[in-house]
Every structure is written in structure tokens, then in C-alpha cells.
Design a protein around this motif. Sequence first.
Motif, PDB file in Angstrom:
ATOM      1  N   ASN A  85       8.692 -25.343 -24.827  1.00 39.16           N
ATOM      2  CA  ASN A  85       8.803 -26.281 -25.954  1.00 39.16           C
ATOM      3  C   ASN A  85       9.702 -27.480 -25.715  1.00 39.16           C
ATOM      4  O   ASN A  85       9.646 -28.443 -26.469  1.00 39.16           O
ATOM      5  N   SER A  86      10.535 -27.417 -24.710  1.00 35.63           N
ATOM      6  CA  SER A  86      11.483 -28.522 -24.472  1.00 35.63           C
ATOM      7  C   SER A  86      12.157 -28.311 -23.119  1.00 35.63           C
ATOM      8  O   SER A  86      11.980 -27.271 -22.484  1.00 35.63           O
ATOM      9  N   GLY A  87      12.970 -29.277 -22.752  1.00 38.69           N
ATOM     10  CA  GLY A  87      13.735 -29.147 -21.512  1.00 38.69           C
ATOM     11  C   GLY A  87      14.711 -27.984 -21.589  1.00 38.69           C
ATOM     12  O   GLY A  87      14.862 -27.210 -20.635  1.00 38.69           O
ATOM     13  N   THR A  88      15.368 -27.861 -22.728  1.00 37.62           N
ATOM     14  CA  THR A  88      16.319 -26.761 -22.922  1.00 37.62           C
ATOM     15  C   THR A  88      15.621 -25.415 -22.735  1.00 37.62           C
ATOM     16  O   THR A  88      16.155 -24.507 -22.078  1.00 37.62           O
ATOM     17  N   HIS A  89      14.426 -25.297 -23.307  1.00 31.20           N
ATOM     18  CA  HIS A  89      13.652 -24.059 -23.185  1.00 31.20           C
ATOM     19  C   HIS A  89      13.323 -23.776 -21.714  1.00 31.20           C
ATOM     20  O   HIS A  89      13.485 -22.643 -21.226  1.00 31.20           O
ATOM     21  N   ALA A  90      12.893 -24.812 -20.995  1.00 30.49           N
ATOM     22  CA  ALA A  90      12.532 -24.639 -19.578  1.00 30.49           C
ATOM     23  C   ALA A  90      13.739 -24.166 -18.766  1.00 30.49           C
ATOM     24  O   ALA A  90      13.646 -23.245 -17.948  1.00 30.49           O
ATOM     25  N   ILE A  91      14.890 -24.786 -19.023  1.00 28.57           N
ATOM     26  CA  ILE A  91      16.104 -24.432 -18.275  1.00 28.57           C
ATOM     27  C   ILE A  91      16.543 -23.007 -18.636  1.00 28.57           C
ATOM     28  O   ILE A  91      16.921 -22.217 -17.763  1.00 28.57           O
ATOM     29  N   ALA A  92      16.457 -22.670 -19.931  1.00 30.91           N
ATOM     30  CA  ALA A  92      16.837 -21.322 -20.372  1.00 30.91           C
ATOM     31  C   ALA A  92      15.960 -20.266 -19.703  1.00 30.91           C
ATOM     32  O   ALA A  92      16.459 -19.261 -19.179  1.00 30.91           O
ATOM     33  N   PRO A 112      27.808 -29.062 -18.881  1.00 26.88           N
ATOM     34  CA  PRO A 112      26.355 -29.149 -18.988  1.00 26.88           C
ATOM     35  C   PRO A 112      25.944 -29.889 -20.266  1.00 26.88           C
ATOM     36  O   PRO A 112      26.719 -29.970 -21.214  1.00 26.88           O
ATOM     37  N   TYR A 113      24.740 -30.403 -20.269  1.00 25.13           N
ATOM     38  CA  TYR A 113      24.140 -31.083 -21.411  1.00 25.13           C
ATOM     39  C   TYR A 113      24.346 -30.259 -22.688  1.00 25.13           C
ATOM     40  O   TYR A 113      24.223 -29.033 -22.664  1.00 25.13           O
ATOM     41  N   ASP A 114      24.618 -30.952 -23.797  1.00 24.54           N
ATOM     42  CA  ASP A 114      25.010 -30.297 -25.060  1.00 24.54           C
ATOM     43  C   ASP A 114      24.156 -29.088 -25.460  1.00 24.54           C
ATOM     44  O   ASP A 114      24.678 -28.038 -25.834  1.00 24.54           O
ATOM     45  N   THR A 115      22.837 -29.236 -25.391  1.00 25.84           N
ATOM     46  CA  THR A 115      21.962 -28.170 -25.905  1.00 25.84           C
ATOM     47  C   THR A 115      21.989 -26.916 -25.038  1.00 25.84           C
ATOM     48  O   THR A 115      21.453 -25.880 -25.423  1.00 25.84           O
ATOM     49  N   LEU A 116      22.610 -27.015 -23.852  1.00 24.03           N
ATOM     50  CA  LEU A 116      22.653 -25.836 -22.981  1.00 24.03           C
ATOM     51  C   LEU A 116      23.837 -24.928 -23.304  1.00 24.03           C
ATOM     52  O   LEU A 116      23.885 -23.780 -22.866  1.00 24.03           O
ATOM     53  N   LEU A 170      23.326 -27.615 -10.911  1.00 25.15           N
ATOM     54  CA  LEU A 170      23.704 -29.032 -10.941  1.00 25.15           C
ATOM     55  C   LEU A 170      22.827 -29.761 -11.953  1.00 25.15           C
ATOM     56  O   LEU A 170      21.634 -29.464 -12.066  1.00 25.15           O
ATOM     57  N   GLN A 171      23.416 -30.674 -12.670  1.00 21.88           N
ATOM     58  CA  GLN A 171      22.658 -31.531 -13.577  1.00 21.88           C
ATOM     59  C   GLN A 171      22.492 -32.883 -12.914  1.00 21.88           C
ATOM     60  O   GLN A 171      23.464 -33.533 -12.566  1.00 21.88           O
ATOM     61  N   ARG A 172      21.222 -33.277 -12.728  1.00 24.14           N
ATOM     62  CA  ARG A 172      20.962 -34.534 -12.014  1.00 24.14           C
ATOM     63  C   ARG A 172      21.308 -35.750 -12.879  1.00 24.14           C
ATOM     64  O   ARG A 172      21.973 -36.669 -12.430  1.00 24.14           O
ATOM     65  N   SER A 173      20.866 -35.719 -14.126  1.00 21.14           N
ATOM     66  CA  SER A 173      21.054 -36.874 -15.000  1.00 21.14           C
ATOM     67  C   SER A 173      22.465 -36.924 -15.572  1.00 21.14           C
ATOM     68  O   SER A 173      23.164 -35.915 -15.620  1.00 21.14           O
ATOM     69  N   ARG A 174      22.872 -38.100 -16.037  1.00 19.82           N
ATOM     70  CA  ARG A 174      24.192 -38.241 -16.638  1.00 19.82           C
ATOM     71  C   ARG A 174      24.279 -37.547 -17.993  1.00 19.82           C
ATOM     72  O   ARG A 174      25.372 -37.189 -18.434  1.00 19.82           O
ATOM     73  N   VAL A 205      18.681 -27.005 -10.252  1.00 20.33           N
ATOM     74  CA  VAL A 205      18.920 -28.354 -10.783  1.00 20.33           C
ATOM     75  C   VAL A 205      18.253 -28.535 -12.142  1.00 20.33           C
ATOM     76  O   VAL A 205      17.074 -28.207 -12.317  1.00 20.33           O
ATOM     77  N   ASP A 206      19.032 -29.019 -13.110  1.00 14.17           N
ATOM     78  CA  ASP A 206      18.483 -29.531 -14.369  1.00 14.17           C
ATOM     79  C   ASP A 206      17.956 -30.919 -14.037  1.00 14.17           C
ATOM     80  O   ASP A 206      18.723 -31.850 -13.826  1.00 14.17           O
ATOM     81  N   ASN A 207      16.621 -31.030 -13.965  1.00 14.28           N
ATOM     82  CA  ASN A 207      16.004 -32.267 -13.467  1.00 14.28           C
ATOM     83  C   ASN A 207      15.559 -33.208 -14.578  1.00 14.28           C
ATOM     84  O   ASN A 207      14.845 -34.172 -14.334  1.00 14.28           O
ATOM     85  N   CYS A 208      15.939 -32.926 -15.815  1.00 16.53           N
ATOM     86  CA  CYS A 208      15.551 -33.773 -16.951  1.00 16.53           C
ATOM     87  C   CYS A 208      15.906 -35.239 -16.686  1.00 16.53           C
ATOM     88  O   CYS A 208      17.037 -35.521 -16.291  1.00 16.53           O
ATOM     89  N   TYR A 209      14.975 -36.131 -16.914  1.00 18.53           N
ATOM     90  CA  TYR A 209      15.132 -37.586 -16.747  1.00 18.53           C
ATOM     91  C   TYR A 209      15.150 -38.035 -15.290  1.00 18.53           C
ATOM     92  O   TYR A 209      15.301 -39.231 -15.019  1.00 18.53           O
ATOM     93  N   GLY A 210      15.003 -37.098 -14.334  1.00 18.36           N
ATOM     94  CA  GLY A 210      15.114 -37.511 -12.934  1.00 18.36           C
ATOM     95  C   GLY A 210      13.786 -37.738 -12.227  1.00 18.36           C
ATOM     96  O   GLY A 210      13.724 -38.460 -11.226  1.00 18.36           O
ATOM     97  N   ILE A 233       8.136 -34.047 -22.112  1.00 16.69           N
ATOM     98  CA  ILE A 233       8.183 -35.211 -23.006  1.00 16.69           C
ATOM     99  C   ILE A 233       9.251 -36.203 -22.549  1.00 16.69           C
ATOM    100  O   ILE A 233       9.612 -37.121 -23.253  1.00 16.69           O
ATOM    101  N   LYS A 234       9.741 -35.996 -21.326  1.00 21.07           N
ATOM    102  CA  LYS A 234      10.502 -37.043 -20.646  1.00 21.07           C
ATOM    103  C   LYS A 234       9.633 -37.516 -19.474  1.00 21.07           C
ATOM    104  O   LYS A 234       8.414 -37.471 -19.584  1.00 21.07           O
ATOM    105  N   ASN A 235      10.251 -37.899 -18.357  1.00 27.46           N
ATOM    106  CA  ASN A 235       9.504 -38.514 -17.247  1.00 27.46           C
ATOM    107  C   ASN A 235       8.250 -37.753 -16.816  1.00 27.46           C
ATOM    108  O   ASN A 235       7.202 -38.341 -16.589  1.00 27.46           O
TER     109      ASN A 235
HETATM  110  C1  LIG Z   1      17.074 -33.849 -22.428  1.00 26.47           C
HETATM  111  C2  LIG Z   1      17.911 -33.073 -21.527  1.00 26.47           C
HETATM  112  C3  LIG Z   1      17.992 -31.675 -21.631  1.00 26.47           C
HETATM  113  C4  LIG Z   1      17.332 -30.908 -22.728  1.00 26.47           C
HETATM  114  O1  LIG Z   1      16.015 -31.257 -22.939  1.00 26.47           O
HETATM  115  P1  LIG Z   1      15.375 -31.135 -24.401  1.00 26.47           P
HETATM  116  O2  LIG Z   1      13.956 -31.419 -24.095  1.00 26.47           O
HETATM  117  O3  LIG Z   1      16.008 -32.178 -25.247  1.00 26.47           O
HETATM  118  O4  LIG Z   1      15.600 -29.761 -24.867  1.00 26.47           O
HETATM  119  C5  LIG Z   1      18.761 -31.000 -20.712  1.00 26.47           C
HETATM  120  N1  LIG Z   1      19.431 -31.650 -19.760  1.00 26.47           N
HETATM  121  C6  LIG Z   1      19.399 -32.989 -19.635  1.00 26.47           C
HETATM  122  C7  LIG Z   1      20.180 -33.646 -18.551  1.00 26.47           C
HETATM  123  C8  LIG Z   1      18.636 -33.747 -20.517  1.00 26.47           C
HETATM  124  O5  LIG Z   1      18.601 -35.072 -20.385  1.00 26.47           O
END
Ligand SMILES: *Cc1c(COP(=O)(O)O)cnc(C)c1O
Length: 423
Positions: A85-92, A112-116, A170-174, A205-210, A233-235
Motif C-alpha cells: 500500500n505504500s513505501g512504509t508498507h514495503a519497507i515493513a 529513519p524516515y518518520d513513518t518508520l 541505509l536510507q538513500r533519500s534525505r 536500502v530504503d530506496n524511496c525517491y531514489g 507512487i513515487k519514482n
Molecule cells: C516516502 C518515504 C517513505 C515512506 O513511504 P510512504 O509511501 O509515504 O509510506 C520512507 N522513506 C523515505 C525516504 C521516503 O521518502
Amino acid sequence: MNDAPFQQLQLSIEEQIQSVCTHIHAQEQHHTQKVLTTFQQHGVSERHLHGSTGYGYHDVGRDTLDRIFAQLCGAEAAIVRPHINSGTHAIAIALMGILRPGDELLYITGEPYDTLRPVLGIHQTEPTNNLGSLRDWGINTTVVPLTAQNTIDWTAVQKALHTRTKVIALQRSRGYSLRPAMTANQLREAVQWVRQHAPHVTTFVDNCYGEWVERVEPTDDSIGIDLMAGSLIKNAGGGLAPTGGYIAGRAALIERVAQRVTAPGVGNAIGSYEGGYRSFYQGVFLAPHFVAQSLQGMIFTAAWMERLGLWVSPRWDEPRADIIQAIRLDSEQALIAFIQAVQKSAPIDAHVTPIPAPVPGYDRSVIMAAGSFIQGGSLELSADAPIHPPYVAYMQGGVTTAHVKWAVQNITRELIKGGHLSI
Ligand SMILES: *Cc1c(COP(=O)(O)O)cnc(C)c1O
């Protein structure tokens, strides 16, 4: 300011950033050719675009999309699903798939990113309510802050490492922070360090936005990350995937993660989606183009805002490893005006005025502009800001550079009108 000075400024900025944009064009060409040859190798045809029902046994569209995605990421295997359902879900799912009670997770790129945080069970300001976080399952997380120079603090990592450490993340994005994104080179160095000092540890790696921002993805052999996850729903969804997430990496790890995506024993054998995969395939095809458009938009924004005297990160000519542009404003009012101007420039819901509010998963009030076709889709032009000093707007996306350029002019007008900027 009337339109003529804006046009002049735009021409001047376009000239300034041209060499960087040429580099982005070349990279887009490289990625697009790679996508096309991969589609062709897998014989993608009309039948792959259709969905399935029920268990979804032998869903050829799903299985082929997994293989294409894996190959594009230089990974052995991948799971790409609308049901994530989301990036957070994928990482979890990824972390819960490979960690077991007693294991330890070491996060080495700072907070780590807030939602994690609820996923990991760290920094809980209130009781966890037994949400089933990693901590609830007896999996401890240690966060190692970056150095003052925003590099990985290897001395501290070495100290935090012990025999139970199973995964180094590691989180790739800022994310919502002012440190630069981790570049491919930094990820490569991290893998080399882990191989030398902790060869039994899995790298994540949390690859969100990368995705598609650099030549190769973290799981490519030339970098060597074991597992990564991100949002469609990102890149990675190319602005077309209506929802979804992915996990890619070594086959043995993906096999275990698959048991988490569905159920132990069932794994990747099931998973139907009657709506079909057309927009997922087309999203993968278009992602390199839209990421390139958005990068050019953010480079333009950086150069423009800096010309107006604002502090930006990254600067227009600094290396990029994600699609986020941070712009610092002088006050809460200026920040709110900035985000509202982004919303006013949107194709959808432009008449809506965003205001700061609590958001699930975030522990600070956040204001968000997201006038996008996909709800919350942030490869489309969007901007977020935690209401907290320093007052920084995080802007990203823009599937057409022209949209970003227009938005930047509108933002400037609103800042001048509100007395937040004088030029
Ligand atoms: C957006 C983002 C997430 C979480 O993704 P959601 O789709 O908002 O749950 C995790 N890590 C990073 C770095 C993000 O940019």
C-alpha cells in the motif's frame, strides 16, 4: 513584478543549468534503452497487461513484472505488487521478512524516515499499543547518527555492531532532513565496509525517491546492496501506477519476504489483481522520462530560488541521488505561503488551501501540497513541510518540467505579495 522580468530570469536560469540538463538527458536515454531491451527480452505482450482473479495462480502479468523490475534494478528477484500500500508498507514487509526475534537492526544513516518509527518501535512518545512493531517482536533497532559532515560514522557503526546484528539499513533519500541523499558511490563504499567488517550482515536500502536518479540502483552488482524497497507512487511507478510498492534483492531474501507479503508457505504463488497491470508496465516504461523531467524541474527551482537569495539544498549543480529539493524560508508564514502556492499551481484541487495538520505516522504537524492525479503521488509536483524551524519546504516531482517552472513563478509571486520576499 510583471511577467517580463520573470521571462528574463527564466531564460537566464535555463542557460545557467543547461550543462546539468544535458547530463540528465543522456542518463534518461540510457535508462529508456535499458527498459526497452528488458521488455523485449521478456517478450512483453498484450496478455501481460491483463489481470487475474482469486488466488492468481500463474498470473503471467504479475510474474513477468517482477522479473522485469528485478532485471532493471540489477537484482536477482523482485516483488512488485498493487497490494503493497505504500513505501512504509514495503519497507515493513521487507524488514519483517528477514529479521527474527533476537536479531538486531542497525540504521546507519541517522534517524529513519518518520513513518518508520512505529514500524521499528523507536522513539515512541506514547505506548506502542502492541502494534506488532519490530520491537514488539524482540527485534531491537540501533540508530547511528551521521557525522557532522553528513557521512556515515564508521567508528560509531563499528561500536554498535555486535554478534546479533543481522541487518544494516541505509536510507538513500534525505527524507524530511537537510542532509544530502546517499549517492551510489557512498552506498558502494558502505557495502565494501560491511563486507570487510561484518560479512554475515545483510545490507538493506530504503530506496524511496531514489529510483532512476542515478545510473544504477543500489541492488546492482556494481554497488551490491542485498535488499531494497520503495513505493510505486513515487519514482518507481512512473506517475502511472495507481498504487503499490516493491522489494528487490537477492533471491533467497526475496523468497523470505514473499512469505510476509502473503502467508508463510504460500509466498509468491498467489496474488491477483483484476484491474490488470497496464499502468504498472507503462509506469515502468515512463519512469525514466518523468524522473528526468522532475530532476530538471528541481534543478531549475534550486537555481531560481538561490538567485532570489534563498538557501537551497542541493544546489543546482550539486550531485543528486533523490528527487527532493529543499528550500529554506524565513518564517512559518512564508513556508505556508510557499506550500499553498504549489497547491494553487496544481492540475487537481488547485482551489483547495492546504493547512498544517497532524498526519498519521508523522509526529510533527505537516503541511502538504498534493494536487496530483494519484492521491499522494509525489512523482507529480508536490511539496511538504514539517511546521518546525528551520522552515524548510521539501519539494519534489513534476512529470513535466514546464509545470514546475510555472509553479516556481507562482510561488515567487505569492512570496512577494505576502511580503516574504523583495526583489
Ligand atoms: C516516502 C518515504 C517513505 C515512506 O513511504 P510512504 O509511501 O509515504 O509510506 C520512507 N522513506 C523515505 C525516504 C521516503 O521518502
